[in-house]
Scaffold this motif. Structure first.
Motif, short mmCIF file in Angstrom:
data_model
loop_
_atom_site.label_atom_id
_atom_site.label_comp_id
_atom_site.label_asym_id
_atom_site.label_seq_id
_atom_site.Cartn_x
_atom_site.Cartn_y
_atom_site.Cartn_z
N ASN A 164 0.82 -1.15 -0.14
CA ASN A 164 -0.12 -0.14 0.08
C ASN A 164 1.02 1.34 0.03
O ASN A 164 1.95 1.39 0.72
CB ASN A 164 -0.89 -0.06 1.28
CG ASN A 164 -2.02 0.58 1.02
OD1 ASN A 164 -2.14 1.71 0.49
ND2 ASN A 164 -3.14 0.44 1.74
N ASN A 178 -0.41 4.42 0.51
CA ASN A 178 -1.11 5.39 1.03
C ASN A 178 -0.31 5.95 2.08
O ASN A 178 0.43 5.23 2.53
CB ASN A 178 -2.48 5.04 1.64
CG ASN A 178 -3.37 4.37 0.48
OD1 ASN A 178 -3.19 4.66 -0.56
ND2 ASN A 178 -4.35 3.62 0.93
N VAL A 184 -2.63 10.98 0.89
CA VAL A 184 -3.03 10.07 0.03
C VAL A 184 -3.84 8.81 0.59
O VAL A 184 -3.14 8.24 1.66
CB VAL A 184 -2.07 9.73 -0.93
CG1 VAL A 184 -2.53 8.68 -2.08
CG2 VAL A 184 -1.33 10.85 -1.79
N PRO A 185 -5.23 8.48 0.33
CA PRO A 185 -5.98 9.09 -0.46
C PRO A 185 -6.67 10.40 0.07
O PRO A 185 -7.08 10.43 1.28
CB PRO A 185 -6.93 8.25 -0.73
CG PRO A 185 -7.04 7.26 0.28
CD PRO A 185 -5.58 7.31 0.91
N ARG A 190 -8.07 7.83 -4.55
CA ARG A 190 -8.34 6.39 -4.01
C ARG A 190 -7.03 5.76 -3.68
O ARG A 190 -5.85 6.40 -4.03
CB ARG A 190 -9.07 5.81 -5.02
CG ARG A 190 -10.51 6.30 -5.16
CD ARG A 190 -11.28 5.83 -6.18
NE ARG A 190 -12.60 6.46 -6.21
CZ ARG A 190 -13.52 6.52 -7.48
NH1 ARG A 190 -13.00 5.64 -8.52
NH2 ARG A 190 -14.41 7.16 -7.35
N PRO A 191 -6.90 4.72 -3.26
CA PRO A 191 -5.43 4.19 -2.79
C PRO A 191 -4.64 3.88 -4.13
O PRO A 191 -4.98 3.49 -5.18
CB PRO A 191 -5.97 2.71 -2.32
CG PRO A 191 -7.40 2.83 -1.73
CD PRO A 191 -8.05 3.79 -2.72
N LYS A 195 -1.41 1.42 -4.80
CA LYS A 195 -0.71 0.13 -4.57
C LYS A 195 0.04 -0.34 -5.47
O LYS A 195 0.01 -0.07 -6.67
CB LYS A 195 -2.12 -0.78 -4.50
CG LYS A 195 -2.76 -0.46 -3.61
CD LYS A 195 -4.10 -1.58 -3.34
CE LYS A 195 -5.19 -1.16 -2.33
NZ LYS A 195 -6.12 -2.00 -2.06
#
Ligand code: BDP
Length: 617
Positions: free
Chosen positions: A14, A16, A47-48, A179-180, A182
Motif C-alpha cells: 500500500n 497510501n 493520500v488518498p 483512492r488507494p 498500490k
C-alpha cells in the motif's frame, strides 16, 4: 480489470500515507522536467484525499492546472521473479506517472483505476529506493467527461491573466489522488481478467399481481423464509490468462467447494469454464450472498467474488430474482469535510449504516463511478447500485447547444466510450450493480444528441448483455429523443424548487402529468432519480418556508403521494443523501444543502419521516 489481492503467489504493497506535493503555479513542470529530480520546495500531502480542503491557501485550493505528487518506494528482493504493477484507484482528473524519472503511464479520466507494469524498471535495479512522481491535472474541457471549460476574461474590470475553471455540474471539482495507490505482484505468467456470468433455472415463482400496490403489501409480508430460491445455477467463467489454467472452483460463504471444472482453452490466453450449482443461494437486496470463484493456474491463482441473481424488466416493473423491486434510496456523492472526495472507509461504513437505518435498498453513484472499496461493501451489504459513468455537465439551460455546436465533439464521444469500457471492466463482476447509467442530465432534446447517445448506449450493451441501461434525464418527455433505446427511464425533477419556488401545491399535478407523458410515450418503468429542496439543518418555521426542515419533509411528501398511485413508478431517490460541497454560486451557501443528512452524516427531520415510509414498503 482485477482488483489487487494477496494470496500465496501475489503480494500487495500500500502506498497510501504522506506524499510530497507541489503546486505547479505556472504550469511549467512538464516542460522543466520536474520528474527528473526529487521535487524541491514540496509540502506534505495525504493520500488518498483531495488536496483542496487540506490546504489553507486559496491559490492552491483553486489552482487550475497541474499539481505534483511524489514519494519513494522499496521493492523487496523476494520480488525478483515477479511481475510488478503500480496501480492507482483513481487520479482526478488526468495524470502522467514516472518511476525514477521514466514515464510509465498516462491516464485521462478521474474516477476509474489504471495501472502500469513496472517490472523491467524496478527489478534487478541497483537503486535502494525508487522515486514515484505523478503530475496531476484538474483541467476539464469539452474533450473529456465530466465536461468543462477554462474561462478567461480580459478588460478594465479584470486583473491580468484572470481565468478560472468553469464546470456545468453541481459538485466541487475536487482533485487529487482520491483512492488507494498500490503496488502488487503477480507471477510472470498470470491471470489477467475474469468475467463471470450466471444463469438461473427453476426460480421459485411469484404469482401475485405485480403492481406497486401489491408490491407494497408483498414487502410488508416479505419474510426471510420467503426469499426467492432457485433449483439450479450455471456459472460461466471467461478467464484471460497467460498462465495455463488447471482448475476453477466455486466456494460458498463457508468456503465449501460447491462446484468445479477444468476450463477449456479457447484461444491464446483465453479459457472458458462452466460450473453447475445445485440449489444456489441467491444474492438478494438486503440479504446478500457471495460466492467465490477460485481460478487455479500453473503459477498464478486469483479468487473473485460474485453473486447469483437475475434481473428482468417489464413495462411497469424491475424484477430481481423474479420479484418486483422498488428502488428506495438516494443519489449520493463521494464527499466529506476536509478529505473532499478522498476514499474514507469510516465514512463509507457510516453511510451504509445510515442507508440501512433508513430502510433504503439502493443508491446511484451520481455522477461518477465510486471507489471499488464502496462497490465491495455494497456487494456485502446487499445494496443495489445504479452505476453511473462521469458523463455530467452536458446540458445548458439557457438554450445554448451542447451537442450541435463546438462543444461536445468526437473526442468527447471517444472518451465517454472509453470510460464506459473502464467502468464495465472494473465493475462487471459486482452483483450489486443492477443497472448502468450512461449519463446524467444531458441535452437529449438536441437532434445531434441522437447519434451520440445511440453510439454510447450501443457500446454499453455490447460490453454487457446482462444488465439494463438507463440514463438520467432533465429534459422533458415531450422533447426527449433518446429513451426509446433505454430499459428504464430515470427522471430528475425539482417542481416547487427551481420553478414555482415554494409552492408545494403544484408538485402533485405537475409530477403526475409529466410521469404520465413519459409512460405514454415509452411504456417503460420510471424511477424519480432526483427531487429535493435545499434545507439548512436547524432552520424551523411553522408554517414552513423554503430552506426549513419542515419544508423539506412536506415537499418530499407531495412527491410520494404521486409515487403511491402510479404503477409504473419503480423507485424514488430523493436528492441527496447528504449535503455536499459545490462551487460558489448564488443559490449555494457553502454547498448544496438538499441532503437528507448533513455533510457530517447527522439526520435532518426529513430522515425520520422518510424512514418511517421506507420501513413500510
Ligand atoms: C440536478 C443534478 C444534481 C444537482 C441537483 C440540484 O443532477 O447534480 O446537484 O440538480 O440542483 O440537476 O441540487
Amino acid at each position: 480489470m482485477l482488483y489487487p489481492i494477496e494470496n500465496r503467489v501475489r503480494e500487495v504493497k500500500n502506498l497510501n500515507g504522506i506524499w510530497k506535493f507541489k503546486v505547479d503555479a505556472d504550469n511549467v513542470g512538464l516542460e522543466e522536467k520536474w520528474y527528473e529530480t526529487p521535487l524541491s520546495d514540496a509540502i506534505n500531502m495525504a493520500v488518498p484525499a483531495s488536496y483542496n480542503d487540506l490546504v489553507t491557501e486559496e491559490k492552491i485550493k483553486e489552482h487550475v492546472g497541474y499539481v505534483w505528487y511524489e514519494r519513494n518506494f522499496i521493492v523487496s528482493d523476494s520480488w525478483e521473479e515477479k511481475r510488478i504493477v503500480l496501480r492507482f484507484g483513481s487520479a482526478t482528473h488526468h495524470a502522467v506517472v514516472w518511476v525514477d524519472g521514466k514515464e510509465v503511464v498516462r491516464h485521462k479520466g478521474g474516477f476509474l483505476p489504471f495501472e502500469a507494469d513496472i517490472t523491467k524498471l524496478v527489478n534487478n535495479s541497483v537503486l535502494e529506493e525508487h522515486r514515484l512522481t505523478v503530475a496531476l491535472s484538474n483541467v476539464l474541457d469539452w474533450t473529456c467527461i465530466p465536461c468543462g471549460e477554462i474561462i478567461e476574461k480580459q478588460g478594465p474590470g479584470y486583473p491580468e491573466g484572470f481565468h478560472f475553471q468553469e464546470t456545468y455540474f453541481d459538485f466541487y471539482n475536487y482533485s487529487g489522488l482520491h483512492r488507494p495507490v498500490k503496488i502488487y505482484t503477480t507471477p510472470k505468467q498470470y491471470i489477467k481478467d475474469i468475467v463471470i456470468k450466471t444463469e438461473v433455472e427453476g426460480l421459485c415463482s411469484y404469482c401475485e399481481q405485480q403492481s406497486f400496490v401489491a408490491l407494497k403489501e408483498y414487502n410488508r409480508l416479505y419474510q426471510e423464509s420467503d426469499l426467492p430460491t432457485a433449483e439450479h445455477a450455471t456459472v460461466k467463467a471467461r478467464i484471460i490468462s497467460s498462465d495455463m489454467i488447471r482448475l476453477v472452483q466455486v466456494l460458498d460463504e463457508q468456503n465449501r467447494i460447491v462446484g468445479d471444472c477444468v476450463p477449456v482453452k479457447c484461444a491464446d490466453d483465453e479459457y472458458h469454464g462452466i460450473i453447475q450449482i445445485v440449489n444456489p443461494t441467491l444474492w438478494n437486496p438486503g440479504k446478500a450472498y457471495l460466492y467465490k470463484l477460485r481460478v487455479n493456474g500453473e503459477n498464478d491463482t486469483y479468487t473473485e467474488t460474485f453473486g447469483i441473481r437475475t434481473i428482468d424488466i417489464t413495462e411497469n416493473s424491475f424484477q430481481i430474482n423474479g420479484r418486483p423491486f422498488y428502488f428506495k434510496g438516494f443519489g449520493k456523492h463521494e464527499d466529506s469535510d476536509v478529505r473532499g472526495k478522498g476514499l474514507d472507509e469510516a465514512f463509507n461504513i457510516r453511510d451504509f449504516n445510515l442507508l440501512k437505518w433508513m430502510g433504503a435498498n439502493s443508491f446511484r453513484t451520481s455522477h461518477y463511478p465510486y471507489a471499488e472499496e464502496t462497490m465491495m461493501l455494497a456487494d456485502r451489504e446487499g445494496m443495489v447500485v445504479i452505476d453511473e459513468v462521469p458523463a455530467v455537465g452536458m446540458c445548458f439551460w439557457d438554450g445554448k447547444s451542447v451537442f450541435g455546436g463546438n462543444r461536445v465533439n468526437e473526442k468527447t464521444l471517444e472518451h465517454h466510450k472509453n470510460m464506459l469500457r473502464a467502468m464495465y471492466e472494473r465493475d462487471k463482476n459486482h452483483p450489486c450493480v443492477m443497472m448502468w447509467s450512461v449519463a446524467n442530465e444531458a441535452a437529449t432534446h438536441e437532434q445531434e444528441a441522437v447519434p451520440y447517445f445511440q453510439d454510447v448506449i450501443r457500446t454499453m450493451r455490447e460490453l454487457d448483455d446482462t444488465r439494463p441501461v438507463t440514463m438520467v434525464h432533465t429534459t422533458g418527455a415531450d422533447d426527449d429523443k433518446i429513451s426509446q433505446w433505454l430499459d428504464v427511464i430515470c427522471v430528475n425533477r425539482y417542481y416547487a424548487w427551481y420553478n414555482d419556488h415554494g409552492h408545494r401545491e403544484v408538485i402533485g399535478l405537475q409530477l403526475k402529468n409529466e410521469m404520465e407523458k413519459w409512460h405514454r410515450k415509452y411504456n417503460k418503468p420510471i424511477i424519480l432519480s432526483e427531487y429535493g429542496a435545499d434545507t439548512i439543518a436547524g432552520f424551523h418555521k411553522l408554517p414552513s418556508v423554503a430552506f426549513t426542515e419542515e419544508f423539506q419533509w412536506e415537499y418530499l411528501q407531495e412527491y410520494q403521494k404521486v409515487f403511491d398511485v402510479l404503477d409504473y413508478m419503480i423507485g424514488e431517490h430523493p436528492w441527496a443523501f447528504a449535503d455536499f460541497q459545490t462551487k460558489q454560486g448564488l443559490n449555494r451557501i457553502d454547498g448544496n444543502k438538499k441532503g437528507i443528512f448533513t455533510r457530517n452524516r447527522q439526520p435532518k427531520m426529513a430522515a425520520y419521516v422518510l424512514r418511517e415510509r421506507w420501513k413500510e414498503i
